[in-house]
Enzyme design. Structure first.
Site, PDB file in Angstrom:
ATOM      1  N   GLU A  64       0.808  -1.222   0.000  1.00  0.00           N
ATOM      2  CA  GLU A  64       0.000   0.000   0.000  1.00  0.00           C
ATOM      3  C   GLU A  64       0.841   1.272   0.000  1.00  0.00           C
ATOM      4  O   GLU A  64       0.492   2.266  -0.637  1.00  0.00           O
ATOM      5  CB  GLU A  64      -0.962   0.018   1.191  1.00  0.00           C
ATOM      6  CG  GLU A  64      -2.220  -0.820   1.015  1.00  0.00           C
ATOM      7  CD  GLU A  64      -2.010  -2.315   1.287  1.00  0.00           C
ATOM      8  OE1 GLU A  64      -0.878  -2.703   1.636  1.00  0.00           O
ATOM      9  OE2 GLU A  64      -2.984  -3.079   1.155  1.00  0.00           O
ATOM     10  N   HIS A 133     -10.917  -4.235   9.811  1.00  0.00           N
ATOM     11  CA  HIS A 133     -11.562  -4.131   8.494  1.00  0.00           C
ATOM     12  C   HIS A 133     -12.872  -3.348   8.598  1.00  0.00           C
ATOM     13  O   HIS A 133     -13.798  -3.603   7.841  1.00  0.00           O
ATOM     14  CB  HIS A 133     -11.898  -5.521   7.927  1.00  0.00           C
ATOM     15  CG  HIS A 133     -10.745  -6.295   7.370  1.00  0.00           C
ATOM     16  ND1 HIS A 133      -9.803  -6.891   8.153  1.00  0.00           N
ATOM     17  CD2 HIS A 133     -10.393  -6.587   6.093  1.00  0.00           C
ATOM     18  CE1 HIS A 133      -8.928  -7.535   7.390  1.00  0.00           C
ATOM     19  NE2 HIS A 133      -9.256  -7.364   6.144  1.00  0.00           N
TER      20      HIS A 133
HETATM   21  C1  LIG Z   1      -2.282  -4.664   4.209  1.00  0.00           C
HETATM   22  C2  LIG Z   1      -3.386  -5.443   3.608  1.00  0.00           C
HETATM   23  N1  LIG Z   1      -3.680  -5.272   2.323  1.00  0.00           N
HETATM   24  C3  LIG Z   1      -4.678  -5.971   1.743  1.00  0.00           C
HETATM   25  C4  LIG Z   1      -5.405  -6.866   2.477  1.00  0.00           C
HETATM   26  C5  LIG Z   1      -6.529  -7.665   1.819  1.00  0.00           C
HETATM   27  N2  LIG Z   1      -6.101  -9.062   1.755  1.00  0.00           N
HETATM   28  C6  LIG Z   1      -6.481  -9.964   2.667  1.00  0.00           C
HETATM   29  S1  LIG Z   1      -5.762 -11.455   2.447  1.00  0.00           S
HETATM   30  C7  LIG Z   1      -4.957 -10.891   1.066  1.00  0.00           C
HETATM   31  C8  LIG Z   1      -4.075 -11.808   0.299  1.00  0.00           C
HETATM   32  C9  LIG Z   1      -2.992 -12.349   1.163  1.00  0.00           C
HETATM   33  O1  LIG Z   1      -2.239 -13.259   0.446  1.00  0.00           O
HETATM   34  P1  LIG Z   1      -1.197 -14.173   1.165  1.00  0.00           P
HETATM   35  O2  LIG Z   1      -0.309 -13.329   2.016  1.00  0.00           O
HETATM   36  O3  LIG Z   1      -0.522 -14.994   0.124  1.00  0.00           O
HETATM   37  O4  LIG Z   1      -2.014 -15.097   2.155  1.00  0.00           O
HETATM   38  P2  LIG Z   1      -3.116 -16.183   1.784  1.00  0.00           P
HETATM   39  O5  LIG Z   1      -4.416 -15.491   1.758  1.00  0.00           O
HETATM   40  O6  LIG Z   1      -2.751 -16.784   0.480  1.00  0.00           O
HETATM   41  O7  LIG Z   1      -3.045 -17.164   2.898  1.00  0.00           O
HETATM   42  C10 LIG Z   1      -5.248  -9.570   0.818  1.00  0.00           C
HETATM   43  C11 LIG Z   1      -4.696  -8.771  -0.296  1.00  0.00           C
HETATM   44  C12 LIG Z   1      -5.102  -6.996   3.824  1.00  0.00           C
HETATM   45  N3  LIG Z   1      -5.798  -7.797   4.628  1.00  0.00           N
HETATM   46  N4  LIG Z   1      -4.080  -6.299   4.365  1.00  0.00           N
END
Ligand SMILES: Cc1ncc(C[n+]2csc(CCOP(=O)(O)OP(=O)(O)O)c2C)c(N)n1
Ligand SMILES: Cc1ncc(C[n+]2csc(CCOP(=O)(O)OP(=O)(O)O)c2C)c(N)n1
Ligand SMILES: [Mg+2]
Ligand SMILES: [Mg+2]
Lengths: 330, 323, 330, 323
Positions: A64, A133
């Site tokens: 971000e 959130h």
């Molecule tokens: C700082 C932030 N940006 C965006 C999000 C929205 N978001 C939630 S889970 C996610 C993807 C996370 O991917 P990963 O780290 O690979 O974990 P996974 O969900 O695959 O376990 C996103 C973009 C968030 N929770 N926090």
């Protein structure tokens, strides 16, 4: 003049429409954010990548801070980026780039640089998304010179204000309340539907009390006004729509008529927009006030997860009715 | 030192001019800080001139540059007007930013110097964003961004490298590794000795060069810029250098051993380049002297211009908040 | 009880004293920040590393976000970290960890975790440090449930409040105004000098108008009060010292007596602490107010660099006098 | 698969128990989401159980664990009470966090599960800070922190790695690389294919392992934990895995090819481990069956406990804001 065409749209569809229209109108407009090219988690950017390509609808990693800066660096060279911060809670990761760079570059450069940037984000406690959130953080940005802050309450304003924000030459924080996404309303098409920043809307006329309500609180205030009318209390409901610039005139005019003011927002009351509106309004209309300015916001706590607690946490029509009743007795 | 063949007389003269100008400019700045004509928090880069001079010497006018908090040198190397620059430092109305920006916030848009920053690492993502526009313009423009070794521990640095790599953008990251962030050495900030290795992780072509050797800097920059212009994506240059003065003007810099400073004084990039110029007879003694003299005159003229410029008036405070 | 010993200290020395004393008293207290082991840019942590070692006085890289999180992770295991953010402008890089983690962990965990954390930082427009080294951002944190906010105005309070903040079991944002660093004042020694959070100090008694002033504005308000006294206007000057919790009672009592209220801070007026204090005060004392609540803050612009502009930007005694005069006419 | 010699029957039974418990727990969670008994944004890690089970199996009770937003598995693997966990997901007063935290904010302090996070990357620095305390305690405690591949593009990730490396802290970074961040593959987020290479940059010992092979995960974790316990500093484990379900409960996950999901179904870590157990006769068929049955019973009991727990009362809203 021919009557403007109208469509019934959800708030979300109105956002998408505004993005599409502005991207079609101006090749400088681009969209950046996590998963925006596949529509984002709520579908606000659905179809854009297909129409405008992934050079203008750019998926980003979970970065971000840098992504905000990328948008600024593109904006100073003439782009009009619309950055999506998926939840306003995550804008905490981009505050430096938004507050220290985007907001100040025009000033610090003595006017040499411009930052025509829109930050779209959504907020609000609904659906038990829990403490990280669900926040409403609009008040912070009223305190940041150089940034404009917009918070639409209806699909028509979502489209109209977003189009205005994109055409604005300054950083505009465009805050969408998640709870409104699937609400529907008539949306004017074409240029006529553009809503200039800084003009409040009087959602219901009234004589006895002015209720200034933000975003999802507008409909709560309207339903409260309906109930209050049955008791013979006539409430005027004002939706400021843009918080900076703020249409103080409309609010002050109303207060001069009603002599009472309540401000309602979902954000926690302390340090919220309510305090600022109250400050400005009592200064503008002190001699007209028959009672202290009141405000209604969430209690001073993080947003609780449990649906029971979340429901109790968000101000609603009943709380507005009760506060107005109290205000009328003062 | 790059082989003589790399440098013709004209190039040598240009590099020398830039280095002298930066050196003399910053010495004049230091004086003006001493007399309070220049207020605020001022960071000079005396001893680091070869980095800005060498890298920016391969840029076109329509390329863009971002600096760090220590940004006078790249602004000058990108061609900023010395008078308007000095006037800005002195907080005068004739300054580039009308006296509103100051030393860390120089913007000279007319020559493509897009800004310094007071926040360490703060301009890295801006450079990536501007590079995105350059890529789309398709005119071979590149963006260069300067930052210190201390910035390489900031999250924004890593996010920015990743984005530049992912999107294959024409941006060149120039790390002025002077071994210190404020009062503590790099070893107190990271175990990563070669900051260029971060670029390697992202598959960004990188080079670590002697940052006090203007020829070497120029050559490495030329390669990176050529790649970027041709659509080959970002580059990374780690320039090993040293600031001969304190962190900010007024910092007594007691945290460094005198012997260390002494060693680096011997490697003064300007002196070294003068020797190269003489050794390879790139310029005559008269030419060399003329370069210095003219630089001195230009700097002095800039100081006079600056001091002659009136301060801004209070009614200017509220302009330029919104466009 | 023996009379408490007093020393004349600068504000900075008072900070150093508080840190030393608390570190000596409680092995859980530690200090983290850029260059803190060599004293930091203003010398606030000078001597600590020599006395307590670099395991407790930890230099950090320029990684404000993670360092804030490190402090939180240490705090939940019983440490009492004092993190230094060199300039409050850089807290923008640590907002996520402060707002989403530190402030909310106690709540989100249903009370299982505690975050006894102090964030020391300094603020203010002085010395032409320019737009990214001069902001006053305290208002943001009034809007963050879970965080306490402290802003001392005197050396005695600097020491007394910092000691209280370190002993508090919650995240406390401790904001030092750079312009006060070299001001001197008597500082009580020992436990007696501790200043509990949430208690305002009446710096000067008065009858005609209440001036609530923050940090460096306290001395401006006192000098304004001196000038106003010559005109026969008696101003009561209140220093809230802690902004959350806020000692509304002391403020409201004063307003009930004086019937007029002005709030002064250096931060830009819009969205600032003034609005919040005004909101609460008019609610508590509406019927006593003879005039609208006024506030005085910086204009709504980034902080300009040029000394001329900077001087004009920061509210001062003259502006306070003028505003009070206006207020008295209302 | 790690050699049979690495696993005795007792260990195999414990691993199987944990994996079955996580799997059945998350299946039950999915059901309860479907009936709205569990509200909110719930992320299950069905298909990724070997990561939490394998890594946490080498932890002591006095070690600490942090999770990501997908944090049920490590909480369970660290020994969290299933009933209190399920009650928390259902937003009940008997939940670990009294219904205030929810799926992304699990804290089970009694067993050292210090928290999940809703902010991607958010717990990485917390883990570093807790490891600093563990180092100073001198009792050989370690901290383990789980995060996804998507977190590796966040600035906090890099800042945290640097701090752990610089201060040589007993923290083990466990990257659950499931190839996706929400709806987009890792390749859309970075050019860095092996996320473990970031650790290499910081000289943090790292291993990339088959994250669906619980034995391999356990073995790699054991090595990292042993190093950290002995004062040898941080470790990094990249576990290659896959989520067999959508990003959140309810996500139809249309962004993935069915063939891809099908391939990974064949590599289901639970099935694979069952085969290993059978092949090497680590447990009898009866023992295996008993493990599953008991896990099922415990999960069902947890669901009953959760649903029997009353929701919090409104007067609880304002408690626990300040300690
Ligand atoms: C700082 C932030 N940006 C965006 C999000 C929205 N978001 C939630 S889970 C996610 C993807 C996370 O991917 P990963 O780290 O690979 O974990 P996974 O969900 O695959 O376990 C996103 C973009 C968030 N929770 N926090
Ligand atoms: C985000 C941030 N943190 C801290 C500071 C204070 N500060 C200013 S310069 C500096 C050191 C920077 O070191 P480096 O990047 O190596 O640049 P150099 O000063 O050596 O040119 C620090 C810590 C800052 N300006 N911004
Ligand atoms: Mg440096
Ligand atoms: Mg993933």
């Amino acid at each position: 003049m021919p009557e403007a065409a109208q469509r019934e749209l959800t708030f979300l569809a109105a956002i998408t429409a505004a993005l599409k229209e502005e991207m079609a109108r101006d090749a400088a407009v681009m969209v950046l954010g996590e998963d925006v090219a596949v529509g984002g988690p709520f579908g606000a950017t659905r179809g854009l990548a297909e129409e405008f390509g992934t050079a203008r609808v750019v998926n980003t990693p979970i970065s971000e801070g840098a992504v905000m800066g990328v948008a600024v660096g593109a904006a100073v060279l003439g782009r009009r980026p619309v950055v999506e911060i998926m939840f306003i809670d995550f804008i905490t990761l981009a505050m430096d780039q938004l507050v220290n760079q985007a907001a100040k570059l025009h000033y610090m450069s003595g006017g040499q640089l411009r930052v025509p940037l829109v930050v779209r984000t959504q907020c609000g406690a609904t659906g038990s998304y829990a403490a990280q959130h669900s926040q409403c953080l609009e008040a912070w940005f009223l305190h940041v010179p150089g940034v404009k802050v917009v918070m639409p309450a209806t699909p028509a304003d979502a489209r109209g204000l977003l189009k205005a924000a994109i055409r604005d030459d300054n950083p505009v924080l465009f805050i969408e309340q998640r709870g409104l996404y699937w609400s529907k309303g008539a949306v004017e098409e074409g240029e006529a539907g553009i809503v200039p920043l800084g003009r409040a809307a009087i959602r219901r006329g009234g004589e006895d009390v002015t209720v200034v309500a933000l975003a999802s609180m507008v409909s709560e205030a309207l339903s409260a006004a309906g109930q209050l009318a049955e008791e013979g209390i006539s409430a005027e409901v004002i939706d400021p729509r843009s918080l900076h610039p703020l249409d103080l005139e409309t609010i002050a005019e109303s207060v001069k008529k009603t002599h009472r003011l309540l401000i309602v927002h979902e954000a926690v009351a302390q340090g919220g927009v309510g305090a600022e509106v109250a400050m400005q309004a009592q200064l503008a209309a002190f001699n007209y006030l028959d009672a202290p300015v009141r405000r209604l916001g969430a209690p001073f706590t993080p947003v609780p997860y449990s649906p029971v607690l979340e429901r109790g946490y968000v101000p609603n029509a009943a709380a507005i009715v009760a506060t107005v009743q109290q205000l009328m007795r003062e | 030192m790059a082989a003589k063949s790399q440098l013709d007389g004209g190039t040598a003269q240009a590099l020398l001019e830039t280095m002298w100008t930066i050196r003399l400019f910053e010495e004049r700045v230091t004086e003006l800080c001493g007399t309070n004509e220049i207020p605020g928090l001022t960071h000079v880069g005396i001893g680091q001139e070869a980095v800005a001079a060498g890298t920016c010497s391969v840029l076109r006018r329509d390329d863009y540059v971002y600096g760090s908090h220590r940004c006078h040198a790249p602004a000058i190397a990108k061609g900023a007007d010395l008078g308007r620059l000095m006037a800005e430092l002195a907080g005068r109305s004739g300054g580039y930013c009308a006296g509103k920006g100051g030393s860390m916030h120089i913007v000279a848009a007319e020559v493509g110097f897009l800004s310094g920053t007071g926040v360490v690492g703060g301009t890295l993502p801006l450079a990536v964003g501007s590079a995105l526009v350059c890529r789309d313009h398709g005119r071979g423009q590149v963006v260069m961004v300067f930052f210190g070794d201390g910035a390489a521990q900031a999250g924004l640095f890593h996010e920015s490298l990743n984005l530049a790599s992912l999107w294959e953008l024409p941006v060149i990251f120039v790390c002025e590794n002077n071994g210190y962030a404020e009062f503590t050495p790099l070893s107190a900030h990271t175990k990563v000795e070669r900051l260029a290795s971060h670029a390697t992780t992202y598959a960004i072509p990188c080079r670590t060069v002697d940052g006090n050797d203007v020829g070497a800097v120029r050559q490495a920059a030329a390669e990176a810029v050529e790649t970027a212009r041709g659509g080959g994506g970002p580059g990374f240059l780690e320039c090993l250098t040293y600031r001969l003065r304190g962190h900010y003007v007024g910092d007594p810099a007691k945290y460094r051993e005198l012997s260390e400073v002494g060693e680096w004084k011997k490697k003064d990039p300007l002196q070294r380049f003068l020797e190269v110029v003489a050794r390879h007879a790139l310029l005559t003694a008269e030419e060399v002297e003329a370069v210095e003299r003219q630089a001195r005159e230009r700097v002095e003229a800039a100081a006079q211009t600056a001091l002659a410029s009136p301060p801004p008036t209070i009614d200017q405070t509220e302009s330029h908040v919104y466009a």
